[in-house]
Design a protein around this motif. Structure first.
Motif, short mmCIF file in Angstrom:
data_model
loop_
_atom_site.label_atom_id
_atom_site.label_comp_id
_atom_site.label_asym_id
_atom_site.label_seq_id
_atom_site.Cartn_x
_atom_site.Cartn_y
_atom_site.Cartn_z
N MET A 17 -9.29 16.55 -9.38
CA MET A 17 -8.31 16.45 -8.29
C MET A 17 -7.91 15.00 -8.07
O MET A 17 -6.73 14.68 -7.86
N VAL A 18 -8.89 14.11 -8.13
CA VAL A 18 -8.63 12.68 -7.96
C VAL A 18 -7.76 12.17 -9.10
O VAL A 18 -6.83 11.39 -8.88
N GLU A 19 -8.02 12.60 -10.32
CA GLU A 19 -7.23 12.16 -11.46
C GLU A 19 -5.77 12.58 -11.31
O GLU A 19 -4.86 11.77 -11.52
N ARG A 20 -5.54 13.83 -10.93
CA ARG A 20 -4.16 14.31 -10.74
C ARG A 20 -3.47 13.53 -9.62
O ARG A 20 -2.32 13.11 -9.75
N THR A 21 -4.18 13.35 -8.53
CA THR A 21 -3.60 12.64 -7.39
C THR A 21 -3.26 11.20 -7.76
O THR A 21 -2.19 10.69 -7.41
N ALA A 22 -4.15 10.53 -8.48
CA ALA A 22 -3.92 9.14 -8.88
C ALA A 22 -2.66 9.03 -9.74
O ALA A 22 -1.85 8.12 -9.57
N HIS A 23 -2.49 9.97 -10.67
CA HIS A 23 -1.29 9.96 -11.52
C HIS A 23 -0.03 10.22 -10.68
O HIS A 23 1.02 9.62 -10.92
N ASN A 24 -0.14 11.10 -9.69
CA ASN A 24 1.02 11.43 -8.86
C ASN A 24 1.46 10.27 -7.97
O ASN A 24 2.65 10.10 -7.74
N ILE A 25 0.52 9.50 -7.47
CA ILE A 25 0.89 8.42 -6.53
C ILE A 25 1.01 7.06 -7.20
O ILE A 25 1.42 6.10 -6.55
N SER A 26 0.70 6.95 -8.47
CA SER A 26 0.70 5.63 -9.12
C SER A 26 2.09 5.00 -9.18
O SER A 26 2.21 3.78 -9.30
N ALA A 27 3.14 5.79 -9.07
CA ALA A 27 4.50 5.25 -9.11
C ALA A 27 4.95 4.70 -7.77
O ALA A 27 6.01 4.09 -7.68
N ARG A 28 4.17 4.90 -6.72
CA ARG A 28 4.55 4.41 -5.40
C ARG A 28 4.65 2.89 -5.43
O ARG A 28 3.83 2.21 -6.03
N SER A 29 5.67 2.35 -4.78
CA SER A 29 5.89 0.90 -4.81
C SER A 29 4.72 0.14 -4.18
O SER A 29 4.41 -0.97 -4.59
N GLU A 30 4.05 0.75 -3.20
CA GLU A 30 2.92 0.09 -2.56
C GLU A 30 1.76 -0.14 -3.52
O GLU A 30 0.94 -1.01 -3.32
N LEU A 31 1.70 0.69 -4.58
CA LEU A 31 0.56 0.64 -5.50
C LEU A 31 0.92 0.05 -6.86
O LEU A 31 0.17 0.22 -7.82
N GLN A 32 2.02 -0.65 -6.94
CA GLN A 32 2.46 -1.16 -8.25
C GLN A 32 1.51 -2.19 -8.84
O GLN A 32 1.53 -2.42 -10.04
#
Length: 196
Positions: A17-32
Motif C-alpha cells: 500500500m505504501v509503495e503504491r501511494t508513494a508512486h501516486n504522490i511522487s509527482a506532487r510539486s511539494e515532493l519534487q
C-alpha cells in the motif's frame, strides 16, 4: 507474542500500500525534492511507529492502515511545504521581483529574463504550452463565429465575464439566458475539444 505477530502482519500488509501511494504522490510539486524510495521510507516509518495502536474492535486492518497512510501523506506534504517556505540558514534566497541586469544589460525584474519553464519551476507551477493555448483560443473563436447571430455576442461576452454579468449586459431574463446558454452549450458540445 500475539501483538508482535499482529504488528508484523500489519507491516507486511502496509508495504505494498505504501509503495503504491508513494508512486501516486511522487509527482506532487511539494515532493519534487524526494525520490519515490524516500517517500516510501518516510511513509513506512510512519506506519511502523503506529501499528501497535491497531484495535480490531474499532475496524479492519485495511481501514486502519489506509487511515495511517493518509495521515502520513498529509504530514509529509506539510513537512515538505514547511521546508520549502523556511529554507535552512545560509541559503541564498532571491525573489523573482528583484531587479538584476538582464541580457540586454538593462535593469529588469529577475522573472523577465527567465524562460517560461524556469519561472514555472521556481513558482512550483506546471507550464502550459502557449501554442496549444493559442490554438484552443482560435478554435473557440471559430466556433463562436458559427453560432447564430443573436448568440455570438453572448458567447463572446462569456469569454471574459461570468453568467450573471453577461445576462445583465444583454438585459436577458433568467429564462431567456438559460435558453441561450443551452443553445451555446449544445453548439460547443458538437466538437471534440480533445483533438483540438
Amino acid at each position: 507474542m500475539t501483538q508482535r505477530i499482529s504488528s508484523s502482519r500489519l507491516i507486511d500488509l502496509a508495504t505494498p500500500m505504501v509503495e503504491r501511494t508513494a508512486h501516486n504522490i511522487s509527482a506532487r510539486s511539494e515532493l519534487q525534492e524526494l525520490d519515490v524510495e524516500d517517500i516510501q521510507q518516510e511513509l513506512l516509518v510512519h506506519v511502523i511507529e503506529r501499528v501497535e495502536h491497531f484495535d480490531p474492535d474499532l475496524g479492519t486492518e485495511l481501514a486502519f492502515l489506509t487511515q495511517i497512510i493518509r495521515t502520513g501523506v498529509a504530514m509529509l506534504l506539510r513537512k515538505s511545504s514547511r521546508q520549502r517556505s523556511n529554507p535552512p540558514e545560509g541559503t541564498d534566497v532571491c525573489h523573482l521581483s528583484d531587479f538584476v541586469d538582464g541580457p540586454s544589460l538593462k535593469s529588469e525584474q529577475r522573472i523577465v529574463g527567465m524562460s517560461i519553464e524556469d519561472g514555472d519551476r521556481r513558482r512550483h507551477l506546471s507550464s502550459r504550452d502557449p501554442l496549444a493555448e493559442l490554438e484552443l483560443s482560435d478554435a473557440i473563436e471559430e466556433r463562436i463565429a458559427t453560432l447564430p447571430d443573436d448568440l455570438q455576442p453572448i458567447a463572446g461576452q462569456l469569454m471574459t465575464s461570468n453568467k450573471k454579468e453577461t445576462a445583465a449586459t444583454f438585459g436577458l431574463s433568467r429564462r431567456k439566458f438559460s435558453e441561450a446558454m443551452k443553445a451555446i452549450t449544445e453548439h460547443f458540445a458538437e466538437v471534440d475539444w480533445f483533438t483540438k
